[in-house]
Design an enzyme around this catalytic site. Structure first.
Site, PDB file in Angstrom:
ATOM      1  N   SER A   1      -9.936  -0.862   7.092  1.00 23.55           N
ATOM      2  CA  SER A   1      -9.408  -0.659   5.750  1.00 23.55           C
ATOM      3  C   SER A   1      -8.689  -1.845   5.125  1.00 23.55           C
ATOM      4  O   SER A   1      -8.329  -1.801   3.953  1.00 23.55           O
ATOM      5  CB  SER A   1      -8.477   0.559   5.730  1.00 23.55           C
ATOM      6  OG  SER A   1      -9.223   1.736   5.886  1.00 23.55           O
TER       7      SER A   1
ATOM      8  N   LYS B   1       0.851  -1.186   0.000  1.00 22.68           N
ATOM      9  CA  LYS B   1       0.000   0.000   0.000  1.00 22.68           C
ATOM     10  C   LYS B   1       0.887   1.237   0.000  1.00 22.68           C
ATOM     11  O   LYS B   1       1.941   1.246   0.645  1.00 22.68           O
ATOM     12  CB  LYS B   1      -0.911  -0.032   1.229  1.00 22.68           C
ATOM     13  CG  LYS B   1      -1.979   1.043   1.259  1.00 22.68           C
ATOM     14  CD  LYS B   1      -2.899   0.847   2.456  1.00 22.68           C
ATOM     15  CE  LYS B   1      -3.967   1.918   2.572  1.00 22.68           C
ATOM     16  NZ  LYS B   1      -4.852   1.702   3.742  1.00 22.68           N
TER      17      LYS B   1
ATOM     18  N   SER C   1      -9.684   1.674   3.010  1.00 21.58           N
ATOM     19  CA  SER C   1      -8.867   2.497   2.139  1.00 21.58           C
ATOM     20  C   SER C   1      -7.826   1.705   1.348  1.00 21.58           C
ATOM     21  O   SER C   1      -7.208   2.216   0.428  1.00 21.58           O
ATOM     22  CB  SER C   1      -8.139   3.561   2.976  1.00 21.58           C
ATOM     23  OG  SER C   1      -7.255   2.938   3.916  1.00 21.58           O
TER      24      SER C   1
END
Length: 470
Positions: A179, A80, A155
């Site tokens: 997330s 990420k 997210s």
């Protein structure tokens, strides 16, 4: 080459160790698939084509010379984009950090390197991880591989899509209010939010310090256990890191769930759900019972306050971190994130402190409940993937509501209490959209969650289905 990408992470790693598959073949296959399909899905912000191939060639030479490089030797992994990689752009999905080149790796990055992983790229995400859609105004909206008109949640939406679309064998996500688990559920993969403090946050751009966690996202529970074992453990660079020994997460993975006591919270876990989600998780519980588990009703008297408390903490802490940039560069934030950060500045200290007091109360209630049960099982979120751009969702017929609060209905429980939680795919709706369930456990009992998830996957085939890319 595309057949290589259907291998599980653990299986691919075994074949690399046995020299039946080369790291170069795996990386070439990943890069080719990204080039073919990520123009639509937008799961990556940065792809490390040249670097990944250089590392793959070096790993192949070392493997050929008999060197064991670690449990993830030669495996393409995605990070990420809020996880620092030395000398490589790390944006956190933002314009503000568009050109930031970290001088050092995050701890989780270092541990994956030591385990032999090859970084294929940095994944797209909701800006600064503050949101649940991954509709990024700076790098494009991430799209769901099961239906590109739908959102992937967030997210860590890019990480989930990269894994589900077979662009890589595993990915790192971060989870504050859900997330990792939310996009894992929406995209039909496995995702683990570890116990708070189990995996280092050092070198990870924060959202809300008191809830942030880092965890693995994979296609199977076995792959998740393998990847988790590589990143878990104490880190003196992280003040919140727990000085507690790790388990061998693969040792008893196949131990089954006979005798497992599963907690259900009546009046909450199966209320306010879309019908396909309700039915899929109920069927999953029936599967656990068939495997020898026992269902136990547990009263958690104060569970209904968790969404309000979570939104309070997850508004105040990010606004604190972003305070200077919000004053000096407000125009560089996306509209949705800027609005949330501005709203967080309006909260009173008393509201924040009451939310923290509530956290302690809720955690105490769950710890007491673990005297009677081993794990809890509930949906990961109350609805399936909505269309990109929608900010409201219809859960009960004729009634739509704000998506941000609705999406946190179940994930906030583990976030607030600091408990570990594993998302496991448990079904599909009539349109073929994935549904996930959470298995929530005692502090530092990730091994128990993984055993339960493995038993479920051995009895079902939901994790074997893959999206068909156009």
């Amino acid at each position: 080459m595309s057949e290589l990408l259907e291998l599980g992470l653990a299986e691919a790693a075994r074949l690399v160790r046995e020299r039946k598959v080369s790291p170069v073949e795996l990386v070439e296959a990943s890069l080719a698939r990204i080039r073919a399909h990520d123009g639509v899905l937008r799961s990556f912000i940065t792809v490390f084509e040249e670097q990944a191939m250089q590392v793959a060639r070096a790993a192949e030479l070392l493997s050929g010379a008999g060197h064991e490089l670690g449990p993830l030797q030669g495996i393409p992994i995605a990070l990420k984009d809020n996880v620092a990689v030395r000398g490589s752009r790390t944006t956190a999905g933002s314009k503000i950090l568009a050109d930031w080149l970290p001088e050092a790796d995050a701890t989780v990055t270092t541990r994956l390197r030591q385990a032999g992983a090859i970084f294929i790229g940095k994944t797209n995400m909701h800006e600064f991880a503050w949101g649940g859609t991954s509709a990024n105004p700076h790098y494009g909206a991430v799209r769901n591989p099961w239906d590109p008109a739908r959102f992937p949640a967030g997210s860590s939406g890019g990480s989930a899509v990269a894994v589900a679309a077979r662009f890589c064998f595993g990915a790192i996500g971060t989870d504050t209010g859900g997330s990792i688990r939310l996009p894992s559920a929406i995209n039909g993969i496995v995702g683990l939010r570890p116990t708070y403090g189990r995996v280092s946050n050092h070198g990870v751009i924060p959202l809300a310090w008191s809830m942030d966690t880092v965890g693995p996202m994979t296609r199977t529970v076995e792959d998740c256990a393998l990847m988790f074992g590589a990143i878990a453990g104490f880190d003196p660079k992280d003040a919140g890191s727990a000085q507690r020994a790790c388990d061998d997460y693969l040792k008893d993975l196949g131990g089954g769930c006979r005798g497992l006591r599963i907690g259900i919270v009546p009046g909450y876990f199966f209320e306010h759900l879309q019908a396909p989600v309700h039915d899929a998780v109920k069927e999953a519980l029936a599967t656990f019972v068939d495997l020898g588990a026992e269902l136990v009703d547990i009263d958690i008297g104060n569970i209904h306050g968790n969404i309000s408390a979570q939104l309070t903490i997850e508004s105040a802490e990010p606004s604190t971190y972003h305070q200077r940039n919000l004053r000096e560069r407000p125009q560089d934030y996306g509209d949705d994130v800027r609005t949330l950060l501005e709203a967080g500045e309006l909260l009173l200290a008393t509201q924040y402190l009451q939310a923290q007091r509530y956290r302690a109360l809720l955690r105490a209630e769950f710890l007491e409940a673990f005297r009677k049960v081993d794990v809890f099982v509930c949906p990961s979120l109350p609805f399936v993937a909505t269309r990109i751009g929608e900010t409201r969702v219809e859960i009960e017929p004729g009634q739509d509501e704000d998506m941000l609060s609705a999406i946190m209905q179940f994930t906030g429980v583990a976030s607030l209490t600091g408990l570990p939680s594993l998302n496991v795919p448990c079904g599909f709706d009539p349109d073929g959209l994935p549904i996930g369930m959470q298995i929530i456990g005692r502090p530092f009992a990730e091994a128990a969650l993984l055993r339960a998830g493995q038993a479920f996957q051995e009895a079902t085939a939901f994790h074997k289905r893959a999206p068909v890319l156009g």
